[in-house]
Design an enzyme around this catalytic site. Structure first.
Site: not given
Ligand SMILES: *Cc1c(COP(=O)(O)O)cnc(C)c1O
Length: 384
Positions: A49, A103, A175, A200
Site C-alpha cells: 500500500r 472525461y 491528462d 488505456k
Molecule cells: C478513462 C479515462 C480516465 C479515467 O481512467 P480510469 O482508469 O477508468 O479510472 C481519465 N481520463 C481519460 C482521458 C480517460 O480516457
C-alpha cells in the site's frame, strides 16, 4: 556524455543498467502485501500500500523516463491519478481552472466532490486562452486540460497555458491519456504534471485498471503520501501486466497511428459520413496544431453518420470486427456512442451544440489489419 536512448528502448528496458548473471529476463511478480525488514531498521517498511513494491517501482521509473519527468507513480485507477494529482497541489480555499472538455468522471469529481473540500472549479473553453485569463482569480492555483480531447480529438496548444502558469504561479496539469508519451510529452511543452489513465494505452490490453502521474520529485512525493492514506495503491499483478504492456508501447502506438490515419482517410471519402474527426486530416480544426505538437495522430477516431442515431445503430449492428464497448487504447478495436456513454447526461440539443450530434460514433482503432477494418466499415455502410 551518456547517449540518451530512444523511446522504444526506454519502453522496453527503462534504463538498461548492467544485469547480473542468472537474473530473470522477465520481471518476477511480487504478489506480496508485505516484505521482511531488518530488525532494528528505521528505514521505511516495504508494504504494497505504500507503493514500494518492486512491481510498482519498476513501471514508475519507466514512465518517468518516457515522459522526461523527474519522477512518476502508478495508482489504482486513472480517476485515482486525477484526484490525487489535484489534491497534491490544491488546498481548501484554492480555485482550479479546468477545461470544459474533459472525461465525464473527472467533471463529476471537480463539480461535485471538490466543493466538499472547499476547492472551487471554473470550466472554460480550452482553445480560447483569453477566457482562461478572464476566469483567473486571486486564489487560482492550477490549470487542468485534457489533450487530445474526447471524442472530438481537439488538440490543445499548451504554450499560452505555460505562459499564464508562469506569470501567475499556477501548476499546469495535463491528462494526456489519448496521446501517450510516444505521441506527445506535455512536460516538454511547459506542463508541470502529466496524468494518464494507464487502463488505456500504457497497459494496452484491456485487462487492467490503473492510473499514473508524472512530474517533479516533490509533486510525486506528495501524491505518494496521499496514495498511502487514501488507499490508492496499485495491485502488484496490475503493475506486472503494465510492465509487460509498456514494453510494446512504442510499436503499438506507431501501428495505432498508421491505422488511424488510413481508416480516417478512407472514412473522409464516404458520403454516408457527414463528418470525420481525426487530427491527422487536413479538415480537422486543429490539424496545424497537431502537426506541430504531436509525433503521431493516434488511434482514436470520431465519425458522424448522416442518418443520425438510427443509422449509427444499424451500422454498429453490421460491424463484425469492432466490439461495442466503452474504454480505449487496447489491441482490439472498440466502438462506443457518446450519446449513450460520456455525453448521456446532456439533451440531444446540448450534444449537437457541443459538436457531438446523435449519430456520432467513437472508435478506438486496435492493432487489426487496417484493410480488414476498412472492409468491415465498407460492408456495414453498404447495409444502411
Ligand atoms: C478513462 C479515462 C480516465 C479515467 O481512467 P480510469 O482508469 O477508468 O479510472 C481519465 N481520463 C481519460 C482521458 C480517460 O480516457
Amino acid at each position: 556524455m551518456k547517449r540518451r536512448h530512444g523511446l522504444s528502448t526506454r519502453a522496453v528496458h527503462g534504463d538498461p543498467a548492467a544485469r547480473p548473471d542468472w537474473a530473470p529476463v522477465a520481471a518476477p511478480l511480487y504478489q506480496s502485501s508485505t516484505f521482511t525488514n531488518p530488525i532494528g531498521s528505521t528505514a521505511e517498511v516495504r508494504y504494497t500500500r505504500y507503493g514500494n513494491n518492486p512491481n510498482q517501482l519498476t513501471i514508475a521509473k519507466r514512465l518517468a523516463l518516457l515522459e522526461g519527468a523527474e519522477a512518476a507513480i502508478f495508482v489504482a485507477s486513472g480517476m485515482g491519478a486525477v484526484a490525487l494529482a489535484h489534491l497534491a497541489v490544491l488546498r481548501p480555499g484554492d480555485h482550479l481552472l479546468s477545461s470544459e472538455w474533459i472525461y465525464g468522471g473527472v467533471h463529476r469529481l471537480f463539480a461535485q466532490e471538490f466543493v466538499r473540500f472547499g476547492i472551487e472549479v471554473t470550466f472554460v473553453n480550452p482553445l480560447e486562452s483569453r477566457t482562461w485569463k478572464r476566469a483567473l482569480r486571486k486564489t487560482t492555483r492550477a490549470i487542468f486540460v485534457e489533450t487530445p480531447t474526447n471524442p472530438l480529438l481537439r488538440v490543445v496548444d499548451l504554450e499560452p497555458l505555460k505562459i499564464l502558469g508562469q506569470s501567475e504561479g499556477l501548476a499546469v496539469i495535463v491528462d494526456a491519456t489519448f496521446a501517450t508519451p510516444i505521441n506527445f510529452r506535455p512536460l516538454e511543452h511547459g506542463a508541470d504534471v502529466v496524468i494518464h489513465s494507464a487502463t488505456k494505452y500504457l497497459n494496452g490490453h484491456s485487462d487492467v485498471i490503473a492510473g499514473a502521474v508524472a512530474g517533479t520529485e516533490s509533486v510525486i512525493e506528495e501524491v505518494r503520501k496521499l496514495m498511502q492514506v487514501w488507499g490508492q495503491a496499485l495491485d502488484p499483478m496490475a503493475g506486472w501486466l503494465i510492465e509487460r504492456g509498456m514494453k510494446t508501447l512504442a510499436v503499438r502506438v506507431e501501428r495505432h497511428n498508421a491505422t488511424g490515419l488510413a481508416v480516417a482517410q478512407w472514412c473522409s471519402q464516404q458520403p454516408a459520413f457527414s463528418a470525420v474527426h481525426y487530427p491527422g486530416l487536413p479538415s480537422h480544426p486543429d490539424h496545424a496544431t497537431a502537426k506541430r505538437l504531436l509525433s503521431g495522430y493516434g488511434g482514436m477516431l470520431g465519425v458522424e453518420l448522416k442518418g443520425g442515431a438510427r443509422a449509427a445503430e444499424r451500422f454498429l449492428r453490421s460491424l463484425t470486427i469492432a466490439a461495442h464497448a466503452p474504454s480505449l487504447g487496447g489491441v482490439e478495436t472498440l466502438v462506443s456512442e457518446p450519446r449513450l456513454t460520456s455525453h448521456a447526461s446532456l439533451t440531444p440539443a446540448e450534444r449537437a451544440q457541443a459538436g457531438i450530434p446523435d449519430g456520432f460514433l467513437r472508435f478506438s482503432l486496435g492493432l487489426e489489419d487496417a484493410d480488414d477494418l476498412i472492409a468491415d466499415f465498407a460492408q456495414a455502410l453498404a447495409q444502411l
